[in-house]
Structures are given as C-alpha cells and as structure tokens.
Motif scaffolding. Sequence first.
Motif, PDB file in Angstrom:
ATOM      1  N   GLY A  94       1.337  -5.812  -0.123  1.00 49.68           N
ATOM      2  CA  GLY A  94      -0.204  -5.752  -0.379  1.00 49.68           C
ATOM      3  C   GLY A  94      -0.182  -5.699  -2.137  1.00 49.68           C
ATOM      4  O   GLY A  94       0.870  -4.948  -2.739  1.00 49.68           O
ATOM      5  N   TRP A  95      -1.199  -6.253  -2.580  1.00 43.07           N
ATOM      6  CA  TRP A  95      -1.480  -6.336  -3.994  1.00 43.07           C
ATOM      7  C   TRP A  95      -1.406  -4.544  -4.615  1.00 43.07           C
ATOM      8  O   TRP A  95      -0.989  -4.483  -5.688  1.00 43.07           O
ATOM      9  CB  TRP A  95      -2.602  -7.057  -4.425  1.00 43.07           C
ATOM     10  CG  TRP A  95      -2.485  -8.685  -4.249  1.00 43.07           C
ATOM     11  CD1 TRP A  95      -3.168  -9.154  -3.185  1.00 43.07           C
ATOM     12  CD2 TRP A  95      -1.591  -9.397  -4.840  1.00 43.07           C
ATOM     13  NE1 TRP A  95      -2.463 -10.497  -3.294  1.00 43.07           N
ATOM     14  CE2 TRP A  95      -1.746 -10.592  -4.321  1.00 43.07           C
ATOM     15  CE3 TRP A  95      -0.538  -9.215  -6.034  1.00 43.07           C
ATOM     16  CZ2 TRP A  95      -0.753 -11.589  -4.762  1.00 43.07           C
ATOM     17  CZ3 TRP A  95      -0.024 -10.092  -6.494  1.00 43.07           C
ATOM     18  CH2 TRP A  95      -0.089 -11.537  -5.803  1.00 43.07           C
ATOM     19  N   ALA A  96      -2.188  -3.744  -3.804  1.00 46.71           N
ATOM     20  CA  ALA A  96      -2.419  -2.676  -4.522  1.00 46.71           C
ATOM     21  C   ALA A  96      -0.849  -1.653  -4.825  1.00 46.71           C
ATOM     22  O   ALA A  96      -0.403  -1.212  -5.838  1.00 46.71           O
ATOM     23  CB  ALA A  96      -3.219  -1.601  -3.609  1.00 46.71           C
ATOM     24  N   SER A  97      -0.098  -2.172  -3.631  1.00 48.81           N
ATOM     25  CA  SER A  97       1.473  -1.737  -3.781  1.00 48.81           C
ATOM     26  C   SER A  97       2.029  -2.168  -4.753  1.00 48.81           C
ATOM     27  O   SER A  97       2.829  -1.495  -5.350  1.00 48.81           O
ATOM     28  CB  SER A  97       1.840  -1.592  -2.246  1.00 48.81           C
ATOM     29  OG  SER A  97       1.448  -0.758  -1.456  1.00 48.81           O
ATOM     30  N   LEU A  98       1.943  -3.473  -4.958  1.00 53.84           N
ATOM     31  CA  LEU A  98       2.866  -4.267  -5.979  1.00 53.84           C
ATOM     32  C   LEU A  98       2.288  -3.760  -7.254  1.00 53.84           C
ATOM     33  O   LEU A  98       3.473  -3.582  -8.162  1.00 53.84           O
ATOM     34  CB  LEU A  98       2.392  -5.723  -5.732  1.00 53.84           C
ATOM     35  CG  LEU A  98       3.054  -6.545  -4.565  1.00 53.84           C
ATOM     36  CD1 LEU A  98       2.678  -7.916  -4.440  1.00 53.84           C
ATOM     37  CD2 LEU A  98       4.570  -6.320  -4.586  1.00 53.84           C
ATOM     38  N   LEU A  99       1.173  -3.605  -7.607  1.00 54.66           N
ATOM     39  CA  LEU A  99       0.612  -3.241  -8.778  1.00 54.66           C
ATOM     40  C   LEU A  99       1.049  -1.564  -9.118  1.00 54.66           C
ATOM     41  O   LEU A  99       1.461  -1.221 -10.252  1.00 54.66           O
ATOM     42  CB  LEU A  99      -0.893  -3.151  -8.970  1.00 54.66           C
ATOM     43  CG  LEU A  99      -1.598  -4.603  -8.987  1.00 54.66           C
ATOM     44  CD1 LEU A  99      -2.924  -4.393  -8.998  1.00 54.66           C
ATOM     45  CD2 LEU A  99      -1.113  -5.246 -10.517  1.00 54.66           C
ATOM     46  N   LEU A 100       1.330  -0.793  -8.154  1.00 50.82           N
ATOM     47  CA  LEU A 100       1.843   0.544  -8.477  1.00 50.82           C
ATOM     48  C   LEU A 100       3.191   0.382  -8.576  1.00 50.82           C
ATOM     49  O   LEU A 100       3.547   1.364  -9.534  1.00 50.82           O
ATOM     50  CB  LEU A 100       1.412   1.172  -6.942  1.00 50.82           C
ATOM     51  CG  LEU A 100       1.286   2.634  -6.753  1.00 50.82           C
ATOM     52  CD1 LEU A 100       0.294   3.086  -7.900  1.00 50.82           C
ATOM     53  CD2 LEU A 100       0.927   3.082  -5.442  1.00 50.82           C
ATOM     54  N   ILE A 101       4.001  -0.290  -7.938  1.00 53.03           N
ATOM     55  CA  ILE A 101       5.355  -0.364  -8.295  1.00 53.03           C
ATOM     56  C   ILE A 101       5.673  -1.007  -9.447  1.00 53.03           C
ATOM     57  O   ILE A 101       6.405  -0.467 -10.318  1.00 53.03           O
ATOM     58  CB  ILE A 101       6.139  -1.271  -7.077  1.00 53.03           C
ATOM     59  CG1 ILE A 101       6.033  -0.599  -5.667  1.00 53.03           C
ATOM     60  CG2 ILE A 101       7.432  -1.620  -7.426  1.00 53.03           C
ATOM     61  CD1 ILE A 101       6.214  -1.844  -4.580  1.00 53.03           C
ATOM     62  N   THR A 102       4.782  -2.056 -10.009  1.00 55.69           N
ATOM     63  CA  THR A 102       4.901  -2.322 -11.407  1.00 55.69           C
ATOM     64  C   THR A 102       4.618  -1.331 -12.333  1.00 55.69           C
ATOM     65  O   THR A 102       5.303  -1.238 -13.386  1.00 55.69           O
ATOM     66  CB  THR A 102       3.993  -3.728 -11.402  1.00 55.69           C
ATOM     67  OG1 THR A 102       4.277  -4.806 -10.504  1.00 55.69           O
ATOM     68  CG2 THR A 102       4.193  -4.181 -12.817  1.00 55.69           C
ATOM     69  N   ALA A 103       3.754  -0.455 -12.095  1.00 59.23           N
ATOM     70  CA  ALA A 103       3.250   0.651 -13.146  1.00 59.23           C
ATOM     71  C   ALA A 103       4.356   1.640 -13.036  1.00 59.23           C
ATOM     72  O   ALA A 103       4.701   1.948 -14.055  1.00 59.23           O
ATOM     73  CB  ALA A 103       1.923   1.069 -12.587  1.00 59.23           C
TER      74      ALA A 103
END
Length: 339
Positions: A91-100
């Motif tokens: 999911g996009w929220a998790s992907l953004l979190l991992i990138t951060a």
Amino acid sequence: MHQHFTRILPGLLTALVALAVAFALHAAVPALPAMTLAVVLGLLAANLPFTAVWAAGRARPGLDFAGKHLMRAGIVLLGLKVAITEVLGLGWASLLLITAVVLASFAGTYGISRLFRLPQEASLLIATGFSICGASAIGAMAAVRRIRHADTVLPVALVTLCGTLAIGALPLLVHPLNLSAEVFGAWTGASVHDVGQVVATAQTAGPAALGIAVVVKLTRVILLAPMVAAAGLQQRLAAVQPSAAAGTPPEALPPVVPLFVVGFVALVALRSTGWISAGWLDAAAGLQDILLGAALFGLGSAVRIRTLLHTGLRALLAALVAWFLIAALGLGAALLMIQ
C-alpha cells in the motif's frame, strides 16, 4: 586475456576455499551468518603471519577482482529477489513510510559519521550501506562516486558487524516491547541492513514475521537504483560546474547509473513478470550468496588490523549510534504500518 586469468586465479580459488569454510561453519552453527564469517576469514587471512604474505602477494589480484567484480555481479542478481507486485501490495502509505525511513536513516547516519570526524567518502558509504541494503549498496555507491576499492573495506566491515548484532539483539526485544509477529517482521525489514540478515532475524518470530520482513526489506532494496542515480547526477554536476566556469572541457565522468545497477533494475522487472520458476530463483539466490560471500572475503582480506584500529574505534562508535537511530526509526515505522 589468458594472462589476466592466470593472475586472478589464485585469489579466486582462495576466496572459494574460504567461502566453503564459512558455509560449513554456518551449517554447524546457524547463529553465525555465512557473510559475516566470510569477512572475518578475510580479516584473519590479511593479518595472520602465515597467510598475510599470500593475501597481499600472489592472491591479491584475484581477491581485488572478487571484491569489485563479483560484488557487482551479486548486486545484479539481487534484482531477482524483488517483485514489484509484492512491494506494491504493502500500500502507498507503507511505501511512503519506508521511503521516509530510508531517507532519514541515510541523512542521520551521514550526519553521525561526520560528527565522529569520519572522512566524507567513508560517511557516504556507511550511510548508504546502513540505510539501503548493506555491502551491496556500498559497492554500488562506490562505483558511481569513483571511490577507491580500498576505501569500501571499513564501511563493509561495519555494516556486516551491525547487521550481525541485529540478528542477536532484535529477537530479545520482542517480549519486553510486547511486539506482535507482524510488527516485529516490519521492524526487522525496515531496520536490518542486509537481506540475509533480515531473513535470519525475522524467522525467529515465525512465518508471518518473515513474510512481511522480506517485503519491507525489498522495498528498501528497490531504492538502491534511485539513490545511486541521484548520487551519480550530483557527482556529474559537481564535476561539470568548475570546468564550465574555467572554460575547460570536463574530465571523463562515470555514468549516472552504472551498468550493473541497470542490470539490477532489469532483473527486478524480469522477476516482476512472474515468468521465472521457483527453482531458477532459488538457484540465483544460491549463486548470489557465493558471489557476495567471495566479494566480502576479498574485501576483508584487504584490511590491516593496525589501520582499522587507527580509524576503527571512532567509526565503530559512529556505526553503533547510527544502528540505534535506524532501529528506532524502523520501530516507529513498523508500529505505524501495522495497526
């Protein structure tokens, strides 16, 4: 060509024998990771009186070849472990979190390394290895920034050591922190450096933890290509500006993305098609372990303990502080990801 092969053969055979010993020791004591053992055996080969002459002499061309070229081949094969579909499934929220987490880990580790007065290039390599995927990421960044092969040795040793510490330390914190298997898996994937180390750590909490750990980790691995490309672009701009101001042609520049990183991206795409059978993927994973293990032995065999002690203590302290930072960031991300 034949002359080159005869020059590198003694070193390559030495690396393969050492690797066989590392895998045998790992089979006897599974808690000892084979890749860590490869680095340790390399260190021993460089510093024990009866092997040091061989490692610095006849075997050196082949060991340097392993540390550089087998590492790159291993990075290419790493692409076969990453399926885009699995990553997008987070999911996009998790992907953004991992990138951060990766970006914060990179910036934080670089800043910590500089605070401990480590050289700029060493700080860059340590930050890359700690935030993305261990020794593989260090090899890729060193290539794009044209950092000397010898200067990759200390960062690789530190990232291997701290990743190995995680295998022992993180599972001990599951009960005190009251973590579910899924949160522990996400934490491991977000904060442990190398793919093999993530698997070794997460499997202690069972298949649910291992499943999410691998997907989170491989999301970090995908970021290898854009991070290396950004570093390559920055390197080119830094080289072009002074020559443009002076009106002289710029020196030959490295490519923005090295060819082996293009190979890594191509194999990510190939894996994502689903065309490759499980048997071929297992064979590629086995080959990658051999290539990376031989490369790590080659790098370890270039380390003189005296040199390591000279800069090593500050570097070790910087690495441990960075390790705590990344563990804290990873845990925060895992708790947000798994509600």
